[in-house]
Enzyme design. Sequence first.
Site, PDB file in Angstrom:
ATOM      1  N   ARG A  23       0.815  -1.212   0.000  1.00  0.00           N
ATOM      2  CA  ARG A  23       0.000   0.000   0.000  1.00  0.00           C
ATOM      3  C   ARG A  23       0.855   1.271   0.000  1.00  0.00           C
ATOM      4  NH1 ARG A  23      -2.361  -3.763  -0.965  1.00  0.00           N
ATOM      5  NH2 ARG A  23      -4.360  -4.517  -0.205  1.00  0.00           N
ATOM      6  N   SER A  32     -11.263  -0.135   2.693  1.00  0.00           N
ATOM      7  CA  SER A  32     -10.491  -0.441   3.903  1.00  0.00           C
ATOM      8  C   SER A  32      -9.905   0.840   4.482  1.00  0.00           C
ATOM      9  CB  SER A  32      -9.365  -1.426   3.573  1.00  0.00           C
ATOM     10  OG  SER A  32      -9.888  -2.639   3.091  1.00  0.00           O
ATOM     11  N   GLU A  80      -5.070   3.587   6.102  1.00  0.00           N
ATOM     12  CA  GLU A  80      -4.818   3.470   4.675  1.00  0.00           C
ATOM     13  C   GLU A  80      -5.346   4.702   3.939  1.00  0.00           C
ATOM     14  OE1 GLU A  80      -6.082   0.347   1.157  1.00  0.00           O
ATOM     15  OE2 GLU A  80      -5.643  -0.430   3.147  1.00  0.00           O
TER      16      GLU A  80
END
Length: 338
Positions: A166, A238, A334
């Site tokens: 990520r 998420s 995130e």
Amino acid sequence: MIRFFENYSLKSHNTFRVDAKAKYFFEFTEAEDLDEFLSSNESWKEERLIVLGEGSNVLFLDDFDGLVIHPKVPGITSVYEDRHNEWLEVGAGEVWDEFVQHAVTYQLGGAENLSLIPGMVGAAPVQNIGAYGQEVCTLIEKVKGYDLEKRCLDEYSGNACNFEYRNSIFKNYLKNKFIITSVIFKLDKFPEFNLKYGQLEEKVKEKGAINLHTVRQSVIEIRNSKLPDVKELGSAGSFFKNPIVDDSVTKKLRSQFVGIPVYPGADGKSKLAAGWLIEQCGWKGKREGDVGVHDQQALVIVNHGNATGKQIYDFSEKIKQSVFEKFGVELEREVNCI
């Protein structure tokens, strides 16, 4: 084509549907338009600047007092192929899932596990999006864009993008310094399917055949069963990353919490399931005012109506604190909070 606005509402440009405004908003469809716009007035150098696609990984805490640049470069073009692979150049303004559908339709593999991820193609390298055992970095051959400091077009090979879980060079060192205009993906004519994550293999086999279409459809069905439709319920997918921890931490947690999900990570570390940790703290389905945790997936924070960015952020802080108190694990967002 270009469009320019002042005091522009960003509610339709972030999937949380937070009602924030931008001081200035500039949209372009050609890289040359961007160069001409920025060169026409040096005062833009003094403005705060962010690059915004669909806003599927953004939480605005307040109005943005600066310039929002919105790349809307279109197009999917085959640039090269050999016996085993085909390379497609895709404009930053293309919807990610429509690109995945295009690849599957033309029997090109590699992106099917990334079906139904919200957002634009230009955002995919920034976040190094991933799902069901697949990360987009394995498909990226080159990223093209505009360097705001050099004031010229530039490009980065996949290896130069410093992809991590990520993360990428565009999320840190080049954040808001490099505007992605297109991405070149290397796709497989003879794909090897990755079905080992979660219930994906079982879902695909129920359809009687293993091919690009059944894999894509299975991913879509699984995601729809667990994740809210951002068109109906504001969210950013998420909200937290899955924590990466040392094996010593994993051993301690396994001794304390039977059944804790653990996945292998790199460099002798392990990956924990953030959603499981949050659910064990009692947050799944919980709601405070217009902010809540999705009742099917604890990793997803949702806006039930008119929650502000600050209210969503404060809610996420409570989740972080409770997970740390119970497990001693620090969750990392995130979502990019602005």
